[in-house]
Motif scaffolding. Structure first.
Motif, PDB file in Angstrom:
ATOM      1  N   ASP A 169       0.828  -1.203   0.000  1.00 27.12           N
ATOM      2  CA  ASP A 169       0.000   0.000   0.000  1.00 27.12           C
ATOM      3  C   ASP A 169       0.867   1.260   0.000  1.00 27.12           C
ATOM      4  OD1 ASP A 169      -2.390  -1.308  -0.103  1.00 27.12           O
ATOM      5  OD2 ASP A 169      -2.854  -1.109   2.029  1.00 27.12           O
ATOM      6  N   ALA A 170       2.065   1.151   0.552  1.00 26.35           N
ATOM      7  CA  ALA A 170       2.988   2.290   0.578  1.00 26.35           C
ATOM      8  C   ALA A 170       3.771   2.415  -0.722  1.00 26.35           C
ATOM      9  CB  ALA A 170       3.951   2.154   1.751  1.00 26.35           C
ATOM     10  N   GLY A 171       3.619   1.430  -1.617  1.00 29.16           N
ATOM     11  CA  GLY A 171       4.329   1.466  -2.888  1.00 29.16           C
ATOM     12  C   GLY A 171       5.623   0.682  -2.912  1.00 29.16           C
ATOM     13  N   CYS A 172       5.883  -0.075  -1.840  1.00 23.49           N
ATOM     14  CA  CYS A 172       7.099  -0.881  -1.749  1.00 23.49           C
ATOM     15  C   CYS A 172       6.847  -2.298  -2.272  1.00 23.49           C
ATOM     16  CB  CYS A 172       7.572  -0.988  -0.298  1.00 23.49           C
ATOM     17  SG  CYS A 172       7.864   0.575   0.541  1.00 23.49           S
ATOM     18  N   ASP A 173       7.914  -2.971  -2.639  1.00 22.26           N
ATOM     19  CA  ASP A 173       7.845  -4.403  -2.889  1.00 22.26           C
ATOM     20  C   ASP A 173       7.795  -5.077  -1.520  1.00 22.26           C
ATOM     21  OD1 ASP A 173       7.864  -6.830  -4.141  1.00 22.26           O
ATOM     22  OD2 ASP A 173       9.837  -6.622  -5.059  1.00 22.26           O
ATOM     23  N   ALA A 174       7.339  -6.326  -1.450  1.00 25.25           N
ATOM     24  CA  ALA A 174       7.231  -6.992  -0.157  1.00 25.25           C
ATOM     25  C   ALA A 174       7.326  -8.500  -0.327  1.00 25.25           C
ATOM     26  CB  ALA A 174       5.921  -6.628   0.524  1.00 25.25           C
ATOM     27  N   TRP A 175       8.082  -9.142   0.571  1.00 27.77           N
ATOM     28  CA  TRP A 175       8.236 -10.596   0.558  1.00 27.77           C
ATOM     29  C   TRP A 175       7.856 -11.148   1.917  1.00 27.77           C
ATOM     30  CZ3 TRP A 175      13.859 -10.376  -1.733  1.00 27.77           C
ATOM     31  CH2 TRP A 175      13.785  -9.897  -3.055  1.00 27.77           C
ATOM     32  N   LEU A 176       7.107 -12.228   1.903  1.00 28.11           N
ATOM     33  CA  LEU A 176       6.624 -12.845   3.130  1.00 28.11           C
ATOM     34  C   LEU A 176       7.677 -13.806   3.684  1.00 28.11           C
ATOM     35  CD1 LEU A 176       4.184 -13.109   5.071  1.00 28.11           C
ATOM     36  CD2 LEU A 176       3.396 -15.008   3.640  1.00 28.11           C
ATOM     37  N   TRP A 177       8.122 -13.526   4.891  1.00 28.99           N
ATOM     38  CA  TRP A 177       9.105 -14.378   5.557  1.00 28.99           C
ATOM     39  C   TRP A 177       8.477 -15.736   5.862  1.00 28.99           C
ATOM     40  CZ3 TRP A 177      14.212 -13.936   6.623  1.00 28.99           C
ATOM     41  CH2 TRP A 177      14.769 -14.780   7.585  1.00 28.99           C
ATOM     42  N   GLY A 178       9.180 -16.808   5.507  1.00 30.17           N
ATOM     43  CA  GLY A 178       8.652 -18.149   5.701  1.00 30.17           C
ATOM     44  C   GLY A 178       7.899 -18.681   4.508  1.00 30.17           C
ATOM     45  N   SER A 179       7.704 -17.828   3.477  1.00 34.23           N
ATOM     46  CA  SER A 179       7.013 -18.256   2.266  1.00 34.23           C
ATOM     47  C   SER A 179       7.815 -17.848   1.032  1.00 34.23           C
ATOM     48  CB  SER A 179       5.608 -17.651   2.211  1.00 34.23           C
ATOM     49  OG  SER A 179       4.938 -18.008   1.022  1.00 34.23           O
ATOM     50  N   ASP A 180       7.942 -16.538   0.809  1.00 42.25           N
ATOM     51  CA  ASP A 180       8.736 -16.053  -0.319  1.00 42.25           C
ATOM     52  C   ASP A 180      10.228 -16.233  -0.054  1.00 42.25           C
ATOM     53  OD1 ASP A 180       6.438 -15.213  -1.689  1.00 42.25           O
ATOM     54  OD2 ASP A 180       6.429 -13.312  -0.620  1.00 42.25           O
ATOM     55  N   VAL A 181      10.629 -15.993   1.174  1.00 39.67           N
ATOM     56  CA  VAL A 181      12.026 -16.171   1.588  1.00 39.67           C
ATOM     57  C   VAL A 181      12.046 -16.842   2.953  1.00 39.67           C
ATOM     58  CG1 VAL A 181      12.991 -14.250   0.257  1.00 39.67           C
ATOM     59  CG2 VAL A 181      12.059 -13.821   2.538  1.00 39.67           C
ATOM     60  N   HIS A 182      13.108 -17.601   3.216  1.00 40.42           N
ATOM     61  CA  HIS A 182      13.208 -18.351   4.458  1.00 40.42           C
ATOM     62  C   HIS A 182      14.458 -18.008   5.259  1.00 40.42           C
ATOM     63  CE1 HIS A 182      10.568 -20.683   1.784  1.00 40.42           C
ATOM     64  NE2 HIS A 182       9.971 -21.093   2.885  1.00 40.42           N
ATOM     65  N   SER A 183      15.326 -17.185   4.703  1.00 35.13           N
ATOM     66  CA  SER A 183      16.552 -16.768   5.384  1.00 35.13           C
ATOM     67  C   SER A 183      17.000 -15.454   4.777  1.00 35.13           C
ATOM     68  CB  SER A 183      17.646 -17.822   5.224  1.00 35.13           C
ATOM     69  OG  SER A 183      18.098 -17.858   3.868  1.00 35.13           O
ATOM     70  N   PHE A 184      17.859 -14.742   5.493  1.00 32.00           N
ATOM     71  CA  PHE A 184      18.373 -13.495   4.936  1.00 32.00           C
ATOM     72  C   PHE A 184      19.384 -13.750   3.829  1.00 32.00           C
ATOM     73  CE2 PHE A 184      16.817 -11.889   9.078  1.00 32.00           C
ATOM     74  CZ  PHE A 184      15.893 -10.979   8.567  1.00 32.00           C
ATOM     75  N   GLU A 185      19.993 -14.918   3.845  1.00 36.55           N
ATOM     76  CA  GLU A 185      20.847 -15.291   2.723  1.00 36.55           C
ATOM     77  C   GLU A 185      20.019 -15.373   1.443  1.00 36.55           C
ATOM     78  OE1 GLU A 185      24.589 -16.492   0.986  1.00 36.55           O
ATOM     79  OE2 GLU A 185      24.061 -15.611   2.920  1.00 36.55           O
ATOM     80  N   GLU A 186      18.821 -15.924   1.548  1.00 35.75           N
ATOM     81  CA  GLU A 186      17.937 -15.998   0.393  1.00 35.75           C
ATOM     82  C   GLU A 186      17.462 -14.615  -0.018  1.00 35.75           C
ATOM     83  OE1 GLU A 186      13.911 -18.348  -1.128  1.00 35.75           O
ATOM     84  OE2 GLU A 186      14.746 -18.776   0.849  1.00 35.75           O
ATOM     85  N   VAL A 187      17.237 -13.738   0.953  1.00 28.69           N
ATOM     86  CA  VAL A 187      16.895 -12.353   0.630  1.00 28.69           C
ATOM     87  C   VAL A 187      18.014 -11.739  -0.203  1.00 28.69           C
ATOM     88  CG1 VAL A 187      16.567 -10.040   1.584  1.00 28.69           C
ATOM     89  CG2 VAL A 187      15.442 -11.991   2.659  1.00 28.69           C
ATOM     90  N   GLY A 188      19.267 -12.003   0.198  1.00 26.53           N
ATOM     91  CA  GLY A 188      20.405 -11.479  -0.543  1.00 26.53           C
ATOM     92  C   GLY A 188      20.454 -11.984  -1.968  1.00 26.53           C
TER      93      GLY A 188
END
Length: 278
Positions: free
Chosen positions: A251-270
């Motif tokens: 709603d703020a205009g940002c992209d967003a990923w759901l932790w535990g679904s789209d990504v499971h670790s910060f390494e994967e975020v990277g």
């Protein structure tokens, strides 16, 4: 490890599938399901490539200029179940409810409307938490509340959700990407981050008690963008709550990923952001 393309495919897949479910494609002739799937697959692949080309034309290998991270449930998690701590500390103050009873009462209390502004965490959040603790345990002893309240400001109460977070965040920052915590929390968040020795990982902290807006209100995400001096469209937020984190950030205009679904670790975020995390 998932790539940015894989991540986008998952997101676009849900988008197209939702549209198929809401307005089923009318494909004539035999093999209609296959033909519909083929159309969906082609459209998704084209959309992924177009989006990747667009991002690369703007930023090269880095897909976002800033990363926002939710606190509780994403960056940190309680070291012990809440009801267990409420029960253990409360025994000497006469708390008799079982952990199951405390948990059920806590859920009821947390779901109740709170004040005219609906802001649960104002300044140190004490009035809200006093209501939660007394409702959950039946104990209104001020000494019990203060001991419990203080406990949740210490490193004993919390631990990092991902033990590799520090090295990933360090690599992300070296790549020129800014980081911020965005959290529905009271003013104990900053001392808690210091206690966990992770406050220096972030360029900014947007906490609802200071911003006077709680997720999913887009105001708190926009405040984080303002603090980082970035545009919302250049930001991705990671959090574990679909309503508060995903819907609010979008709603703020940002992209967003759901932790535990789209990504499971910060390494994967990277990797999903094509950050170099060597």
């Amino acid at each position: 490890m998932a790539t940015a393309g894989t991540k986008l495919t998952r997101v676009l897949s849900r988008f197209f599938i939702n549209n198929v479910n809401n307005k089923p494609w009318r494909v004539m002739g035999s093999g209609s399901s296959f033909n519909g799937l083929a159309k969906y697959s082609t459209a998704a692949s084209t959309a992924v490539k177009d989006y990747e080309d667009y991002r690369k034309s703007l930023y090269g290998d880095i897909s976002h200029r800033a990363l926002l991270v939710d606190a509780v449930g994403t960056l940190v998690v309680p070291s012990q179940p809440m009801a267990q701590i409420y029960r253990q500390i409360g025994e000497k103050y006469g708390v008799e409810y079982s952990e199951d009873e405390i948990l059920n009462r806590y859920r009821w209390a947390y779901g109740q409307p709170w004040g005219r502004s609906r802001l649960r965490y104002v300044n140190d959040g004490r009035p809200f938490w006093q209501f939660i603790v007394s409702s959950s345990t039946g104990c209104s002893d001020a000494r019990y509340f203060e001991e419990l309240y203080s406990y949740y400001t210490t490193e004993k109460a919390w631990h990092l959700c991902d033990p590799d977070a520090e090295k990933v965040f360090e690599a992300i920052r070296k790549a020129g990407v800014k980081l911020a915590v965005v959290s529905n929390f009271d003013t104990r968040l900053r001392p808690l981050l210091r206690a966990l020795n992770c406050d220096h990982w972030f360029d900014a902290v947007a906490v609802s008690a200071e911003v006077a807006a709680e997720k999913p209100n887009p105001t708190i995400f926009l405040k984080a963008c303002e603090l980082l001096e970035v545009k919302p469209e250049d930001v991705v937020h990671v959090g574990d709550d679909r309503r508060n984190d995903i819907w609010g950030a979008r709603d703020a205009g940002c992209d967003a990923w759901l932790w535990g679904s789209d990504v499971h670790s910060f390494e994967e975020v990277g990797f999903n952001n094509q950050y170099r995390t060597r």
